[in-house]
Motif scaffolding. Sequence first.
Motif, PDB file in Angstrom:
ATOM      1  N   SER A 375      36.369  29.125  18.719  1.00 16.63           N
ATOM      2  CA  SER A 375      36.137  30.560  18.893  1.00 16.63           C
ATOM      3  C   SER A 375      36.833  31.362  17.802  1.00 16.63           C
ATOM      4  O   SER A 375      36.322  32.402  17.357  1.00 16.63           O
ATOM      5  N   VAL A 376      37.994  30.890  17.355  1.00 17.45           N
ATOM      6  CA  VAL A 376      38.705  31.567  16.263  1.00 17.45           C
ATOM      7  C   VAL A 376      37.910  31.450  14.972  1.00 17.45           C
ATOM      8  O   VAL A 376      37.750  32.426  14.228  1.00 17.45           O
ATOM      9  N   LEU A 377      37.379  30.261  14.709  1.00 22.52           N
ATOM     10  CA  LEU A 377      36.552  30.066  13.514  1.00 22.52           C
ATOM     11  C   LEU A 377      35.316  30.944  13.558  1.00 22.52           C
ATOM     12  O   LEU A 377      34.925  31.551  12.550  1.00 22.52           O
ATOM     13  N   SER A 378      34.681  31.012  14.703  1.00 22.64           N
ATOM     14  CA  SER A 378      33.464  31.810  14.844  1.00 22.64           C
ATOM     15  C   SER A 378      33.743  33.273  14.543  1.00 22.64           C
ATOM     16  O   SER A 378      32.999  33.912  13.774  1.00 22.64           O
ATOM     17  N   SER A 379      34.810  33.818  15.102  1.00 18.55           N
ATOM     18  CA  SER A 379      35.162  35.218  14.848  1.00 18.55           C
ATOM     19  C   SER A 379      35.507  35.440  13.390  1.00 18.55           C
ATOM     20  O   SER A 379      35.134  36.466  12.798  1.00 18.55           O
ATOM     21  N   ALA A 380      36.210  34.472  12.793  1.00 16.97           N
ATOM     22  CA  ALA A 380      36.606  34.601  11.391  1.00 16.97           C
ATOM     23  C   ALA A 380      35.391  34.610  10.474  1.00 16.97           C
ATOM     24  O   ALA A 380      35.285  35.424   9.543  1.00 16.97           O
ATOM     25  N   LEU A 381      34.448  33.723  10.719  1.00 15.76           N
ATOM     26  CA  LEU A 381      33.253  33.665   9.875  1.00 15.76           C
ATOM     27  C   LEU A 381      32.382  34.902  10.061  1.00 15.76           C
ATOM     28  O   LEU A 381      31.776  35.390   9.089  1.00 15.76           O
ATOM     29  N   ASP A 382      32.316  35.416  11.271  1.00 13.17           N
ATOM     30  CA  ASP A 382      31.589  36.670  11.498  1.00 13.17           C
ATOM     31  C   ASP A 382      32.223  37.814  10.700  1.00 13.17           C
ATOM     32  O   ASP A 382      31.509  38.645  10.119  1.00 13.17           O
ATOM     33  N   ALA A 383      33.560  37.850  10.677  1.00  9.31           N
ATOM     34  CA  ALA A 383      34.262  38.891   9.917  1.00  9.31           C
ATOM     35  C   ALA A 383      34.004  38.741   8.428  1.00  9.31           C
ATOM     36  O   ALA A 383      33.828  39.735   7.705  1.00  9.31           O
ATOM     37  N   LEU A 384      33.957  37.500   7.967  1.00  9.52           N
ATOM     38  CA  LEU A 384      33.682  37.257   6.551  1.00  9.52           C
ATOM     39  C   LEU A 384      32.257  37.673   6.193  1.00  9.52           C
ATOM     40  O   LEU A 384      32.022  38.296   5.148  1.00  9.52           O
ATOM     41  N   LYS A 385      31.303  37.337   7.038  1.00  9.98           N
ATOM     42  CA  LYS A 385      29.917  37.740   6.796  1.00  9.98           C
ATOM     43  C   LYS A 385      29.794  39.247   6.723  1.00  9.98           C
ATOM     44  O   LYS A 385      29.113  39.795   5.825  1.00  9.98           O
ATOM     45  N   LYS A 386      30.462  39.938   7.642  1.00 11.62           N
ATOM     46  CA  LYS A 386      30.411  41.400   7.654  1.00 11.62           C
ATOM     47  C   LYS A 386      30.984  41.975   6.373  1.00 11.62           C
ATOM     48  O   LYS A 386      30.426  42.899   5.774  1.00 11.62           O
ATOM     49  N   ALA A 387      32.068  41.398   5.894  1.00 11.39           N
ATOM     50  CA  ALA A 387      32.698  41.871   4.665  1.00 11.39           C
ATOM     51  C   ALA A 387      31.809  41.614   3.451  1.00 11.39           C
ATOM     52  O   ALA A 387      31.682  42.459   2.557  1.00 11.39           O
ATOM     53  N   ILE A 388      31.165  40.447   3.408  1.00  9.45           N
ATOM     54  CA  ILE A 388      30.293  40.126   2.276  1.00  9.45           C
ATOM     55  C   ILE A 388      29.039  40.998   2.303  1.00  9.45           C
ATOM     56  O   ILE A 388      28.559  41.462   1.236  1.00  9.45           O
ATOM     57  N   ASP A 389      28.507  41.258   3.471  1.00 10.70           N
ATOM     58  CA  ASP A 389      27.317  42.101   3.574  1.00 10.70           C
ATOM     59  C   ASP A 389      27.586  43.515   3.068  1.00 10.70           C
ATOM     60  O   ASP A 389      26.670  44.187   2.561  1.00 10.70           O
ATOM     61  N   LYS A 390      28.823  43.964   3.192  1.00 13.52           N
ATOM     62  CA  LYS A 390      29.193  45.304   2.726  1.00 13.52           C
ATOM     63  C   LYS A 390      29.560  45.336   1.248  1.00 13.52           C
ATOM     64  O   LYS A 390      29.730  46.419   0.678  1.00 13.52           O
ATOM     65  N   LYS A 391      29.723  44.156   0.663  1.00 17.14           N
ATOM     66  CA  LYS A 391      30.232  44.054  -0.712  1.00 17.14           C
ATOM     67  C   LYS A 391      29.297  44.745  -1.711  1.00 17.14           C
ATOM     68  O   LYS A 391      28.103  44.567  -1.653  1.00 17.14           O
TER      69      LYS A 391
END
Length: 391
Positions: A375-391
């Motif tokens: 669950s920690v990995l899932s949340s972390a990857l979601d946060a990374l995706k959100k950050a990259i999508d905004k890049k």
Amino acid sequence: MKQYNFDEIIERKGTNCVKFDNLKERFGNEHLTPLWVADMDFRTPDFIVNAIRKRCEHEIFGYTFDSDSYYNSIIEWVHYKHNWKIQREWISYIPGIVKGIGFVLQCFTQPGDKVIIQPPVYHPFRIVPENMNRKVVYNPLKMVDGVYEMDFEQLESVIDEHCKVLILCNPHNPGGVVWKKDTLAKLAEVCAQHNILVISDEIHAEMAYPQYTHHPFATVSETAANCGITFMAPSKTFNIAGIVTSYSIIPNAEIREKFYSFMEAGEFNAGTIFAYTATEAAYTYGAEWLQQMRMYITENVRFVDEYCKSKLPKIKVYPPQASFLVWLDCRDLKLNQTELVSLFQNKAGLLLNDGSMFGPGGEGYMRLNIGCPRSVLSSALDALKKAIDKK
């Protein structure tokens, strides 16, 4: 058969752990999700905790010594896991593998001597020799079909009479490679030919996945057995790094006598009550826990790989053959290293290891610790995706 719960979220803040409680001091942000320093967020196995608890019940913690049962647990475990029959006199406690590297350099080299490392690789391999005024020589790994290999042609070209030691990461960190037997045998031949001592750091040995076989360096040939010092520990495998449970194995009598005399002179070979207790418990009762943990980690690898392929295609995952550390190739994001680290830390709120810390070949990469609940990995990857999508 007991089933262990690796999905459990355990609060680690407030325990003086480096992974969580050092965030504000070292990175200026205590709210980062820490996926960096290489310990796991899984509960230390009950059989180790129970052994320590039982010893604590005596309530006297005086001077102690290494018992027959301590040595036998190591001998039997190494034979069980690696089919390596070692002898008691080959073994010595050491107060940590990084410290052990420093002791070897003090014992076998002089300031100005050269130490060979194979980057990108665990950064203390570079830092310790440099801090001891030894010269670091790079033998960079090369990428072949998505897997790191040793570059023996380059190695031969950089060796001279001042090269005294090669530090081997076996299995490799951060690349996750379980070195093949013939690769290690060839390395032994090259080093023996040039009178180079090999330090083989095998702290992730038990973390090799079922489809891969870890070969202790000293087992691949008589030449390797005669030119190497092997370091092992239950610390990464059973999540007890804070107890300091490392040990060395040296088959060659001449090397062993020189190094162990050095260690004995400063009492560096004296372990603690809990190091002996934890090691014996881990190696006596740990096989089933290890199997379940590796299965969970294997699924974490699969989860990260599939997530990146489907949602973060510009990040390439190098699935490790061992360990709970995943090497991420982020070069397709087209960011310099400062921008890449900022993306993870400042925009995604994630703390991974900066790939450049592992030396040449680490630029454009990040190292991800997946030794945590999914669950920690899932949340972390979601946060990374959100950050990259905004890049």
